[in-house]
Design an enzyme around this catalytic site. Structure first.
Site, PDB file in Angstrom:
ATOM      1  CB  CYS A  65      -0.917   0.006   1.218  1.00 25.15           C
ATOM      2  SG  CYS A  65      -2.068   1.405   1.238  1.00 25.15           S
ATOM      3  CB  CYS A  69      -3.046   4.703   7.668  1.00 20.53           C
ATOM      4  SG  CYS A  69      -3.990   5.241   6.218  1.00 20.53           S
ATOM      5  CB  CYS A  72      -2.299   0.655   8.446  1.00 23.08           C
ATOM      6  SG  CYS A  72      -2.711  -0.682   7.321  1.00 23.08           S
ATOM      7  CB  CYS A 109     -15.977  -7.729   5.065  1.00 20.86           C
ATOM      8  SG  CYS A 109     -17.431  -7.602   6.133  1.00 20.86           S
ATOM      9  CB  CYS A 142     -19.373  -5.353   3.064  1.00 19.91           C
ATOM     10  SG  CYS A 142     -18.727  -3.703   3.446  1.00 19.91           S
ATOM     11  CB  CYS A 202     -19.953  -0.304   6.594  1.00 23.38           C
ATOM     12  SG  CYS A 202     -18.958  -0.950   7.954  1.00 23.38           S
ATOM     13  NE  ARG A 272     -19.532  -5.840  11.311  1.00 26.71           N
ATOM     14  CZ  ARG A 272     -19.876  -4.966  10.360  1.00 26.71           C
ATOM     15  NH1 ARG A 272     -19.076  -3.991  10.039  1.00 26.71           N
ATOM     16  NH2 ARG A 272     -21.011  -5.105   9.734  1.00 26.71           N
TER      17      ARG A 272
END
Length: 428
Positions: A65, A69, A72, A109, A142, A202, A272
């Site tokens: 990636c 962030c 992460c 997901c 999702c 979401c 959740r």
């Protein structure tokens, strides 16, 4: 407590608490904790009965990636020893999803690290959605693919996606302290694009990054204003090799207060319990079921969860039941507004309740991995400061999360080595 009576009354009327009331929940003492849980539990039962929805994560692409962030494990420059692989083929992803469905999950997901999908990526994910739907009748899907470009949400919806996850993570005021490669406004725009395309939105948060109580309330109120159908609450997993590796700020009691505050602010929304629950709630996870109505089954994106059967035993032992495939998760007023709720049937139990949502990570984006971002590896960068400056490197860590020598309990963080992207059976 007058505060709790007021919040219960408001929750049963779907009325938003004031910021002062939300802050007061976070400020309650450990002596008051069971009263707080009991009060928020009344709101949870009003809208969702005693059902627990199971969601299952499939990490379509791990690591690699370009985003930075700080929380992460998949981020640019991460030195966390996570699995790294490029896109799973549709049949591989479908087999991984089937394991979760067999374990009782009603939503799959699909998560991929990266800034956002290319049009080719959307084509690839669309084929994966179609493969999963073909093999698993009635299952909800999702997608969590990062920032969306114009038209991509519509294409995912046309392919059969039911929901889209993209978390706000923290308050707008402090967002720049955890991420510099995109903005808070970018995230809000993606959630709105998903909603405009008719996808169930979401969007949630990550707690434990050193944020203040005000930050937590700000992001939850912002989420309520966005009006997603589900709000995943992640607790930071401090991966070694990431800037927030030393951020061990949470106790089980703190986690429960955060969940209660979210339930009061979002009374009729699927809340959740997502990444980090095993690390920070530990033996108090069953209490959280009185606050949330949805969890992830088994492992997360780059970290391992507890055994899937242990999740099922915990739900049963706590007096709850796994939500069936023929039930609508959301209360009827929300499901009707969405157009019936992912094609599932009307609720058959609970006070005007039903079944439908969207992860986490995190929702999907569930931070069990880090929430949809990941490392390319080998990039050096300046050390980033924790949001709010709480318990950074060199500061004390609460005893409940240290060993006898006073070191942080890094053994509580287990990197995923099974399931998607490996030859080992998944945990479901």
């Amino acid at each position: 407590m007058d505060l709790l009576n007021t919040l219960v009354d408001k929750g049963l009327r779907r009325e938003l608490p004031t910021r002062e009331e939300a802050l007061a929940v976070l400020a309650t003492s450990d002596d008051e904790l069971l009263d707080v849980v009991a009060a928020a539990g009344k709101v949870r039962r009003q809208w969702f009965g005693r059902r627990v929805k199971l969601n299952y994560l499939v990490n379509l692409k791990s690591g690699l990636c370009p985003e930075d962030c700080s929380y992460c494990s998949q981020r640019l420059g991460s030195k966390a020893g996570i699995l790294k692989y490029t896109w799973l083929k549709p049949d591989e992803a479908s087999r991984a999803a089937a394991a979760g469905v067999a374990g009782g999950a009603k939503r799959v997901c699909l998560v991929a690290s990266g800034r956002g999908p290319t049009d080719r990526d959307v084509d690839r994910v669309s084929k994966t959605i179609e493969a999963i739907k073909e093999e698993n009748e009635g299952i909800e899907v999702c997608a969590c693919l990062g920032l969306l470009s114009d038209g991509q949400a519509d294409r995912l919806r046309s392919a059969g996606a039911d929901a889209y996850n993209h978390n706000l993570n923290t308050s707008e005021e402090t967002y720049g302290a955890i991420t510099t490669t995109h903005t808070y406004a970018d995230r809000v725009e993606t959630v709105q694009q998903a909603q405009a395309a008719g996808l169930s939105a979401c969007s949630g948060l990550i707690a434990g990054m050193g944020e203040s109580d005000k930050d937590l309330v700000d992001v939850v109120v912002a989420l309520r204003d966005l009006d997603p159908d589900s709000v995943p609450v992640n607790f930071l997993i401090p991966f070694e090799g990431t800037p927030l590796a030393k951020e061990w700020n949470l106790t089980p009691q703190r986690c429960l207060r955060i969940l209660a505050m979210v339930r009061f602010v979002c009374p009729d929304v699927e809340v959740r319990l997502a990444g980090g629950r095993e690390v920070h709630l530990r033996s108090m996870q069953p209490l959280a079921l009185h606050l949330v109505n949805s969890i992830f089954l088994g492992d997360y994106l780059t970290s391992e969860g507890q055994a899937g059967q242990t999740d099922l035993d915990m739900i049963a032992d706590a007096g709850f039941e796994v939500e069936g495939a023929g039930t609508t998760t959301l209360p009827r007023h929300r499901a009707d507004a969405l157009g019936g709720g992912c094609g599932t049937q009307d609720a058959t139990a609970g006070a005007d309740c039903g079944s439908h949502d969207a992860a986490g990570a995190a929702g999907c984006g569930s931070h069990g991995s880090g929430g949809g971002c990941g490392p390319c590896g080998g990039h050096e960068e300046p050390e980033q400061q924790p949001v709010g400056g709480v318990a950074g490197a060199g500061e004390s860590v609460p005893a409940s999360r240290t060993d006898a020598a006073g070191a942080a309990r890094t053994d509580l963080v287990a990197v995923r080595r099974r399931g998607a992207g490996t030859d080992l059976a998944p945990n479901a």
